[in-house]
Design a protein around this motif. Sequence first.
Motif, mmCIF file in Angstrom:
data_model
loop_
_atom_site.group_PDB
_atom_site.id
_atom_site.type_symbol
_atom_site.label_atom_id
_atom_site.label_comp_id
_atom_site.label_asym_id
_atom_site.label_seq_id
_atom_site.Cartn_x
_atom_site.Cartn_y
_atom_site.Cartn_z
ATOM 1 N N ILE A 152 -29.504 134.258 -83.080
ATOM 2 C CA ILE A 152 -29.109 135.418 -82.661
ATOM 3 C C ILE A 152 -30.215 136.460 -82.580
ATOM 4 N N LYS A 153 -30.452 137.253 -81.573
ATOM 5 C CA LYS A 153 -31.276 138.356 -81.362
ATOM 6 C C LYS A 153 -30.401 139.707 -80.926
ATOM 7 N N THR A 154 -30.873 140.635 -81.291
ATOM 8 C CA THR A 154 -30.344 142.173 -80.920
ATOM 9 C C THR A 154 -31.380 142.935 -80.370
ATOM 10 N N ILE A 155 -30.741 143.606 -79.288
ATOM 11 C CA ILE A 155 -31.692 144.853 -78.774
ATOM 12 C C ILE A 155 -30.718 145.898 -78.727
ATOM 13 N N GLN A 156 -31.048 147.227 -78.546
ATOM 14 C CA GLN A 156 -30.664 148.312 -78.210
ATOM 15 C C GLN A 156 -30.821 149.022 -76.941
#
Length: 711
Positions: free
Chosen positions: A557-561
Motif C-alpha cells: 500500500i501507498k497513500t498520497i494526498q
Amino acid sequence: MKRVFEYEFLGKKLVIESGELAKQAGGAVLVRYEDTVILSTAVMSNNVSTADFFPLTVLYQEKLYSVGKIPGGFIKREGRPSDAATLTARVIDRPIRPMFDENFRNEVQVVNTVLSVDNDYTPEMTALFGSSLALGISNIPFDGPVSGVIVGKIDGELKINPSVEEMEKSTINLTVAGTKNAINMVESGSKEVSEEDMLEALLFGHEHIKILCEIQENIIKEIGLPKIEVELAKLDENIVNEVENNIKSDMLDAIQIKDKLEKYAKIDELKERAVSDYEEAHGDSETLEEELKQVKKIADNIEAEEVRRLITEEKIRPDGRAMDEIRPLSASVDLLPRTHGSALFTRGQTQALGITTLGALGEHQILDGLGIEDAKRFMFHYNFPAFSVGETGRYGSPGRREIGHGALAERALLQVMPSEEEFPYTVRVVSEVLESNGSSSQASICAGCMSLMAAGVPIKAPVAGIAMGLITKGDKYTILTDIQGLEDHMGDMDFKVAGTREGITALQMDIKIKGITPNILEESLAQAKKARMKILDLMEETISAPRSELSPYAPKIKTIQIDPDKIKDVIGRGGEMITKIILESSNVPTVNHKDAVKIDIEDDGRVIAYHTSYEVIDKALDMIQDIVKEVKIGEIYTGKVTRVEDFGCFVELWPGCEGMVHVSQLDLKHVDKTSDVVRVGDEIVVKATGFDKRGKLNLSRKEALMKKGNE
C-alpha cells in the motif's frame, strides 16, 4: 380497552401502550422510548410439545422504514435477518429463557417489530423491556420481569443508555440484563478496562435494571392476566429408581474418563443400556413409548447430577483438573503458505485455525440495517463444522451460534485494531474450528489474534480469551476455569472473558439459573484474569509482536494526498481516466484482472493504491500525480507536441495537462508556418504564461528560449 402508562427514566420519556394493537396475541405492548417505538408480542401454543426442551423463539424484526430507508438489492423488501438483528434476538432470548420452568414444554414465540428508531434511544433494550412486559401481562407462566440497559463510561463517568455520540468516546460498551434480584446476562466490548471498573459498571447497570423491573411490575399489577397452569413434564418415581439402580454407579465412572470421545461413547452406551433394559422388562406396557422418553430424560439427569455433585461436593472435575486449571496449551503460526497470516491455537481438545486476509478499503462490508454505520472494515467470521465434534450435521449458511461467536471475537479484537489512518486495509479474520470440547469461541480469539500478528497487522496488544463456568448445588457454588463441553452443558454459567494484559476487551455471560451475585462475578473475573495471563504468555512465546513486513502475497500500500477538487479529473468522464491508469500501470487487459492495481479515492483527497508490487503502485500514483499537478505560471517545462495547427501547436506537459503555444510565441524570430518549427512528437521547452478567458493554458517557447539565453 387501550391503556397508556407514562414514566420518566433518567429524564427520558418512556410510554407503554396496551389494548389497541395486536389484541389477539397472548400479550402485546407498544413501547415508546422517546422516538424509538417497538411492538412486542408474546404467544403460547395450547399444545404441549413432545420435545425434551423448552421451545422458545425470540425474533427481532428490523423494518428499514423505521429509519427511513428502502432495503438494498433487487428485491427491495426485508429478507433474512441481518447479523445485528440475529445478535439482538440472542440478547433478548438469553435473559428471558431462565425465567421459565425447566419442565415447561408449550411453545412460546416472542416477536419484536421495530417500527421507529432513534439510535440515541436503544431499540435493543427497548425490545427486551417490551418482550418481558408482553410475557408479564399475558397468561403465559413467565417468572419475570427482566430488563436491560447499556452502560458506557464517558470521561470517567458511568452513564446509562448513552447516545451514539457519547458511545464513540466511551471506554466501556456494556449490555447488562437481569431481574430485580440478580444479573443474568452480560455482553460487552471495552477498551482494556480493569476487572474492578467492569464490576463497578455491572453493578451500576443493575441498579437501573431494578427501576425498569419495578415499572413492569406496576403495569402487570394493573393489566396482567392470571397465569394459567400448564402441564409440566414430570418423571415417574418408579422409573427414576429403576434407571438409577441400573446405570448410576457406572455413570460416575464414565464421567471421569478423560478422553472426550471415549467418555461420550461410554455415556451413550449407558443411556442406550438403560433404554434397552427398560424396554425388555416392560415391553407389554401400553404407554411404553412415553415411558422410554422418561428413561432417556432420567439418564440425562443422572449424568448432570453426578457432574454437579462431583464438582461441588468432592471438588473433582470430569477430566481431573483443579478448579482453576487450564487444559494443555499449544500454538503455532504460518501453517498456510499462501494466506496473508495464519495461526493454530489448541487448548485441550479444542482447536481453532485463524486466518487473516488483507484487502483494499473498498472491499469493506456494506451494512444494510438500522444502525448509523453503513460499512465496516474489520470482520471476524467463525465456522463450526460438525466434524469438529466427530459428528455429521448441517452445512450451509451460518446459524445464530456461528454469528454470535464471530461477533464476540470481533468485538474482543476490534478494541486493539489500528485505525484506518494507521493501517488503511480491510481486514477479515476467519476461525475454522477443527476440534471442539468447549470454549471454541475463546480459542478462536487466540488463533485470530496470532494470525493478525503473523499478517503484520499492527494491533495494539495481543488478546486472549477464556471461558469460566459455574456449578451450584443449594448454597454451594464452584467457579471453573476453562470449561469443557460437559461442564458447559451441565453447568449454570458460561462466562467468557477476553482481554489484553492491561484489561478486558470483551465479555459475554449466559446463565441457566435466574441470576448470580456480585461475589460470583468478582471471583469469576479475578480467576479469568489469572488464566488470561497464562494464555498470553504462550501466545507471546509463539509470536512476540506483529510482524513489521506483510506477506509477499498481501497487497502492499501507498497513500498520497490530492486536492479534493481534483478527484473528478483523476476519475475522468465515466471513469475513463482511472481505468486508463489501472490498465497502463498494471499492464493488464481489464480493471477486474487479478493483477490489476486497486485504487481507493476518499472524499478528503486521500488516494490509496494496493498491489503486491511497489513498482506498479508507484507507476499508478505517478500518473495520478501528473493529472493533479498544478502548473506554476512563469515556470519552464519540457513538453511533447500533440497537435499542429496553422495558429500554433498544442503541447502536453504531462498526462492530463495540455496548453497551446501560439505561432507568434514559437521562436525568437518571426514564424510563417507552425510546421516550419515543430512537428507532432517533438519535445520542446515552454514557459507557462497564464490562462485565457476560457481557462485554457497559454505557453510560450519564445519566452522559454529567451530565459535560457539569459541564463
